[in-house]
Scaffold this active site. Structure first.
Site, mmCIF file in Angstrom:
data_model
loop_
_atom_site.group_PDB
_atom_site.id
_atom_site.type_symbol
_atom_site.label_atom_id
_atom_site.label_comp_id
_atom_site.label_asym_id
_atom_site.label_seq_id
_atom_site.Cartn_x
_atom_site.Cartn_y
_atom_site.Cartn_z
ATOM 1 N N GLU A 153 0.860 -1.181 0.000
ATOM 2 C CA GLU A 153 0.000 0.000 0.000
ATOM 3 C C GLU A 153 0.903 1.239 0.000
ATOM 4 O O GLU A 153 2.118 1.116 0.248
ATOM 5 C CB GLU A 153 -0.886 0.016 1.253
ATOM 6 C CG GLU A 153 -1.816 -1.178 1.314
ATOM 7 C CD GLU A 153 -2.812 -1.101 2.466
ATOM 8 O OE1 GLU A 153 -2.770 -0.116 3.241
ATOM 9 O OE2 GLU A 153 -3.614 -2.035 2.581
ATOM 10 N N ASP B 142 7.282 -16.647 0.888
ATOM 11 C CA ASP B 142 8.365 -17.649 0.987
ATOM 12 C C ASP B 142 8.544 -18.359 -0.360
ATOM 13 O O ASP B 142 9.668 -18.678 -0.765
ATOM 14 C CB ASP B 142 8.047 -18.705 2.055
ATOM 15 C CG ASP B 142 8.227 -18.174 3.475
ATOM 16 O OD1 ASP B 142 8.827 -17.096 3.639
ATOM 17 O OD2 ASP B 142 7.755 -18.851 4.415
ATOM 18 N N GLU C 198 8.897 -8.121 -3.562
ATOM 19 C CA GLU C 198 8.738 -9.348 -2.770
ATOM 20 C C GLU C 198 9.704 -9.369 -1.573
ATOM 21 O O GLU C 198 10.223 -10.421 -1.181
ATOM 22 C CB GLU C 198 8.840 -10.589 -3.652
ATOM 23 C CG GLU C 198 7.708 -10.571 -4.675
ATOM 24 C CD GLU C 198 7.329 -11.883 -5.271
ATOM 25 O OE1 GLU C 198 7.515 -12.913 -4.609
ATOM 26 O OE2 GLU C 198 6.819 -11.870 -6.396
HETATM 27 N N1 CAA Z 1 5.312 -18.164 7.303
HETATM 28 C C1 CAA Z 1 4.310 -18.292 8.175
HETATM 29 N N2 CAA Z 1 4.092 -17.424 9.201
HETATM 30 C C2 CAA Z 1 4.947 -16.392 9.302
HETATM 31 C C3 CAA Z 1 6.015 -16.185 8.422
HETATM 32 C C4 CAA Z 1 6.196 -17.136 7.382
HETATM 33 N N3 CAA Z 1 7.196 -17.014 6.505
HETATM 34 N N4 CAA Z 1 6.683 -15.064 8.766
HETATM 35 C C5 CAA Z 1 6.064 -14.569 9.862
HETATM 36 N N5 CAA Z 1 5.016 -15.375 10.173
HETATM 37 C C6 CAA Z 1 4.118 -15.220 11.316
HETATM 38 C C7 CAA Z 1 4.907 -15.152 12.604
HETATM 39 O O1 CAA Z 1 5.157 -16.450 13.114
HETATM 40 C C8 CAA Z 1 3.967 -14.374 13.505
HETATM 41 O O2 CAA Z 1 2.950 -15.263 13.939
HETATM 42 P P1 CAA Z 1 2.308 -15.181 15.443
HETATM 43 O O3 CAA Z 1 1.418 -13.997 15.434
HETATM 44 O O4 CAA Z 1 1.555 -16.459 15.555
HETATM 45 O O5 CAA Z 1 3.454 -15.051 16.392
HETATM 46 C C9 CAA Z 1 3.318 -13.372 12.538
HETATM 47 O O6 CAA Z 1 3.446 -13.953 11.232
HETATM 48 C C10 CAA Z 1 3.990 -12.023 12.553
HETATM 49 O O7 CAA Z 1 5.328 -12.191 12.200
HETATM 50 P P2 CAA Z 1 6.457 -11.101 12.457
HETATM 51 O O8 CAA Z 1 6.395 -10.689 13.900
HETATM 52 O O9 CAA Z 1 7.750 -11.619 11.945
HETATM 53 O O10 CAA Z 1 5.945 -9.871 11.563
HETATM 54 P P3 CAA Z 1 6.589 -8.458 11.286
HETATM 55 O O11 CAA Z 1 5.518 -7.442 11.314
HETATM 56 O O12 CAA Z 1 7.800 -8.260 12.146
HETATM 57 O O13 CAA Z 1 7.034 -8.561 9.721
HETATM 58 C C11 CAA Z 1 8.507 -8.971 7.864
HETATM 59 C C12 CAA Z 1 8.011 -9.392 9.258
HETATM 60 C C13 CAA Z 1 9.442 -10.107 7.494
HETATM 61 C C14 CAA Z 1 9.273 -7.658 7.863
HETATM 62 C C15 CAA Z 1 7.308 -8.884 6.876
HETATM 63 O O14 CAA Z 1 6.502 -7.751 7.133
HETATM 64 C C16 CAA Z 1 7.764 -8.831 5.424
HETATM 65 O O15 CAA Z 1 8.073 -9.875 4.826
HETATM 66 N N6 CAA Z 1 7.785 -7.616 4.818
HETATM 67 C C17 CAA Z 1 8.043 -7.480 3.382
HETATM 68 C C18 CAA Z 1 6.760 -7.569 2.620
HETATM 69 C C19 CAA Z 1 6.994 -7.917 1.186
HETATM 70 O O16 CAA Z 1 7.778 -8.798 0.840
HETATM 71 N N7 CAA Z 1 6.245 -7.250 0.318
HETATM 72 C C20 CAA Z 1 6.302 -7.538 -1.057
HETATM 73 C C21 CAA Z 1 5.042 -7.111 -1.724
HETATM 74 S S1 CAA Z 1 4.475 -8.225 -2.939
HETATM 75 C C22 CAA Z 1 5.307 -7.864 -4.351
HETATM 76 O O17 CAA Z 1 6.304 -7.228 -4.359
HETATM 77 C C23 CAA Z 1 4.703 -8.511 -5.517
HETATM 78 C C24 CAA Z 1 5.113 -8.002 -6.815
HETATM 79 O O18 CAA Z 1 4.637 -7.014 -7.297
HETATM 80 C C25 CAA Z 1 6.049 -8.801 -7.628
#
Ligand code: CAA
Length: 380
Positions: free
Chosen positions: A127, A240, A363
């Site tokens: 967003e 992932d 991503e």
């Molecule tokens: N699989 C399953 N569950 C997961 C997980 C995973 N890989 N990663 C985190 N979780 C779960 C955690 O276990 C946690 O669960 P509980 O509430 O049960 O404890 C919950 O999710 C929250 O996890 P975090 O505390 O780690 O979350 P966070 O707010 O600290 O965020 C982050 C972590 C890794 C920074 C995440 O926000 C992230 O990946 N950010 C990047 C987003 C991204 O990649 N955006 C890309 C947009 S899409 C795109 O680009 C498409 C395109 O156009 C090509």
């Protein structure tokens, strides 16, 4: 440990390489120059089964594994990174989560046409104020009789201008943070959806992306993917897998940079011999080749873990951060090897240089990948 591809994986690699060389590469520069969506190539990818590679045949896919998906992504992105990401988003970011979290009815209705390439998907997580901090969702979904009403804006949506279906992440219980996010499968023809102008980008210019605006969009209960409040986990699980796709795209760009630079370095002469025979150039080629092989091994490991059903968040992040940085180094060195010719659009390395950058951003930025890796190192 066996690093040999299976006969099926070898076949998909060869099919993808033939398609990429004969059909994708000849139009890649022109599509980039004119920012033209490769509609005919997307139709051909549907025929070849490339839009739902790891989806079982019963749900309209090719029934292959994730290593095959990575192989095909590398080949297609070697020819055109734009075509690669169109394919990657449909496979990893839309088909895969519906396969994993969808009901049979959702698979029948949404997954089958997506995996067969009759429909194209997009992934609406980012967003204006929620990129790396994916949990900062402002798009709201409010419960109404028989469904939900969505309001909000999504940014940088790859395939947005051409997609039929979207996976949309919304905040349903803001007090609960990441546990208050819910995912929906939304038809983009629905009332209240407006697609913004196509983004004007540095690279991957044949891959259209845009904002998508949701104003009082009604979706039925049966369009909710997973359970209410499970959306963040759906998104993270999906990424992932998506990161394997983008790492493979980066690998394709890196390989294109090396192969184009190598061909040029064997032809171009300075000081009486081909520049490939000057150590300054030869060592660059050696480093590029070594890093490319290392990136491929990280990608194959992550894809293999996904095929085994093992959690692979860290391995996917390692593959993505490494491969995307390799692609940027390789493209930069390729431009340097071409010299002035590398800086103009008559040669493809200028395109590789521009295309490579996005792989360090979408991503999950390189910083986010390092965060995921570091957290896995320090957790109990
Ligand atoms: N699989 C399953 N569950 C997961 C997980 C995973 N890989 N990663 C985190 N979780 C779960 C955690 O276990 C946690 O669960 P509980 O509430 O049960 O404890 C919950 O999710 C929250 O996890 P975090 O505390 O780690 O979350 P966070 O707010 O600290 O965020 C982050 C972590 C890794 C920074 C995440 O926000 C992230 O990946 N950010 C990047 C987003 C991204 O990649 N955006 C890309 C947009 S899409 C795109 O680009 C498409 C395109 O156009 C090509």
């Amino acid at each position: 440990m066996d690093l040999e591809l299976t006969p099926e994986q070898t076949l998909i690699q060869k099919t993808a390489r033939d398609f990429a060389t004969k059909e994708v590469l000849p139009v890649a520069a022109e599509n980039d120059q004119h920012k033209r969506y490769p509609k005919a190539l997307v139709a051909r990818m549907a025929e070849l089964g490339f839009l739902g590679i790891a989806v079982p045949e019963e749900w309209g896919g090719a029934g292959m594994d994730n290593v095959s998906y990575a192989l095909a992504m590398e080949e297609i992105s070697r020819a055109c990174a734009s075509t690669g990401v169109i394919m990657s988003v449909n496979n990893s970011l839309v088909c895969d989560p519906i396969l994993k979290f969808g009901t049979d009815a959702q698979k029948e209705r949404f997954l089958k046409p997506l995996a067969a390439g009759q429909k194209l998907g997009c992934f609406c997580l980012s967003e204006p104020e929620a990129g790396s901090d994916a949990a900062a969702q402002k798009t709201m979904a409010v419960k109404k009789d028989g469904g939900w009403v969505l309001n909000g804006t999504k940014n940088w949506i790859t395939n947005g201008p051409v997609a039929d279906l979207a996976l949309v992440f919304t905040m349903t219980e803001p007090d609960k943070g990441t546990r208050g996010i819910t995912a929906f499968i939304v038809e983009l023809a629905a009332k209240g959806i407006e697609i913004g102008p196509t983004d004007q980008k540095l690279g991957i210019r044949a891959s259209p992306s845009s904002q998508i605006f949701f104003t009082d969009v009604f979706v039925k209960d049966d369009q909710l993917l997973g359970k209410p409040g499970e959306g963040f986990k759906v998104a993270m699980h999906t990424l992932d897998g998506g990161r394997i796709g983008i790492a493979s795209q980066a690998l394709g760009i890196a390989r294109a940079s090396l192969e184009d630079a190598m061909a040029y370095a064997k032809e171009r002469k300075t000081f009486g011999k081909p520049i490939a025979q000057h150590q300054a150039i030869a060592f660059k080629l050696a480093d590029m080749a070594t890093e490319i092989d290392a990136a491929r091994l990280l990608i194959w490991r992550a894809a293999t873990l996904k095929d085994r059903g093992v959690r692979h968040s860290t391995e996917s992040s390692m593959a993505k951060v490494f491969a995307s940085e390799v692609a940027n180094r390789a493209a930069k060195e390729a431009v340097q090897i071409f010299g002035g010719y590398g800086y103009v659009s008559d040669y493809p390395v200028e395109r590789h240089f521009r295309d490579a950058k996005i792989t360090e951003i979408y991503e999950g930025t390189s910083e986010v990948q390092r965060l995921v890796i570091a957290r896995s190192l320090v957790k109990d």
